[in-house]
Design an enzyme around this catalytic site. Structure first.
Site, PDB file in Angstrom:
ATOM      1  CB  ALA A  50       0.225  -0.991   0.947  1.00  0.00           C
ATOM      2  N   GLY A 101      -4.914  -0.138  -0.660  1.00  0.00           N
ATOM      3  CA  GLY A 101      -5.122  -0.921   0.558  1.00  0.00           C
ATOM      4  C   GLY A 101      -6.038  -0.224   1.551  1.00  0.00           C
ATOM      5  CD  GLU A 146      -6.901  -3.951  -1.752  1.00  0.00           C
ATOM      6  OE1 GLU A 146      -5.851  -3.434  -1.328  1.00  0.00           O
ATOM      7  OE2 GLU A 146      -6.918  -4.896  -2.547  1.00  0.00           O
ATOM      8  CD  GLU A 203      -4.490  -0.955  -5.523  1.00  0.00           C
ATOM      9  OE1 GLU A 203      -5.346  -0.436  -6.284  1.00  0.00           O
ATOM     10  OE2 GLU A 203      -4.748  -1.319  -4.364  1.00  0.00           O
TER      11      GLU A 203
END
Ligand code: DAK
Length: 270
Positions: free
Chosen positions: A77, A121, A124, A144
């Site tokens: 992200a 992300g 993911e 993260e």
């Protein structure tokens, strides 16, 4: 909207085309923010969702391939967008939640074609694809923890299901990356191919799927997901709340400030 018109749309963060020679074709979506290693910003996720749903609604499309660039599928992200948030703003705005799971609404098969970094992300999103074909350059990770946060798009739930608890804990707690060979051994990806063959291999797999009965491919997808998911949604919901809650911590601020200042973070564990 038909796929014909979706390929006519000028997107800023993705490239969209239709490929293939048979009756049913492949919707190809490339993430395209090269300077940011395809970091998954809000506008990018909006565009991705729009393209995915358009291809899903198009009877001329049998299968979708989602890919990035040679250097990165996606590095996660968008950190500069996340960094200023507080717990309350993250919670109230549903920080980066609203457009992240559009891909899970798609009923046709989605193949992830991953080269380079698939981090946070990005990893993911790759795991939300139905299967992953990896270039030998692919590197998967959930870093993260280095930012003082945790995954927020299912990483703590899908990774253990894909690679076992031990490997998932190792990756999530140490932030180490997994290369393509390890990812294949662990079951995270279905096959590894030389980088220069990634797209031909993924598009050939899509072409094979396009040749099968559309409803069968959709049902297989639905049923495999039923087997795979179990109470996953509960875990993801809990994960989301804790993801938001961590924007009240000192370590989130320090982790993201340090990333943006290009220095090592100094965590206080609070
Ligand atoms: N966001 C924004 N920019 C990024 C970025 C990111 N995630 N990753 C890299 N970039 C930018 C860098 O800042 C740099 O920009 P400039 O300095 O050139 O302007 C450029 O991409 C090239 O990166 P590097 O210079 O760092 O390149 P290197 O080859 O040295 O390193 C790297 C590549 C991928 C190892 C490194 O860039 C890196 O560690 N990037 C951060 C990876 C990361 O921490 N990713 C996880 C982010 S957190 C949720 C959904 C999703 C999420 C959360 C919630 N909900 C649905 C609630 C996801 C969270 C995350 O992904």
């Amino acid at each position: 909207m038909t796929s014909q018109s979706i390929t006519d749309v000028t997107f800023e963060n993705i490239l969209v085309e239709i490929v293939g020679s048979g009756d049913r074709k492949t919707g190809l979506i490339r993430l395209n923010r090269p300077k940011q290693l395809n970091a998954l910003s809000d506008p990018l996720m909006d565009e991705l969702g729009r393209a995915l749903l358009a291809f899903d609604a198009d009877d001329g499309i049998g299968c979708i391939v989602l890919t990035g660039s040679e250097r990165a599928f996606a590095a996660g992200a968008d950190i500069p967008t996340m960094a200023p948030h507080t717990f309350m703003s993250a919670f109230k705005s549903g920080l980066i939640s609203k457009n992240w799971e559009t891909i899970l609404q798609v009923r046709k098969p989605v193949i992830g074609a991953v080269a380079g970094f698939a981090l946070g992300g990005g990893c993911e999103l790759a795991m939300m694809c139905d299967f992953i074909i990896a270039a030998d350059t692919a590197r998967f990770g959930q870093p993260e923890i280095k930012l003082g946060i945790i995954p927020g798009a299912g990483g703590t739930q899908r990774l253990p299901r894909a690679v076992s608890k031990s490997k998932a804990m190792d990756m999530l707690l140490t932030a180490r990356m997994m290369d393509a060979a390890e990812a294949e051994r662990a079951g995270l990806v279905s096959r590894v191919v030389p980088a220069d063959q990634l797209m031909s291999e993924a598009l050939a797999a899509a072409e094979t799927i396009n040749g099968f009965s559309g409803p069968s491919t959709m049902l297989i997808k639905e049923l495999v997901n039923l087997a795979y998911q179990g109470p996953l949604t509960d875990g993801v919901a809990v994960e989301r709340r804790y993801f938001h809650a961590l924007f009240g911590s000192d370590d989130q601020r320090e982790g993201m400030d340090a990333f943006l200042a290009k220095r090592a973070p100094s965590f206080k564990h609070r």
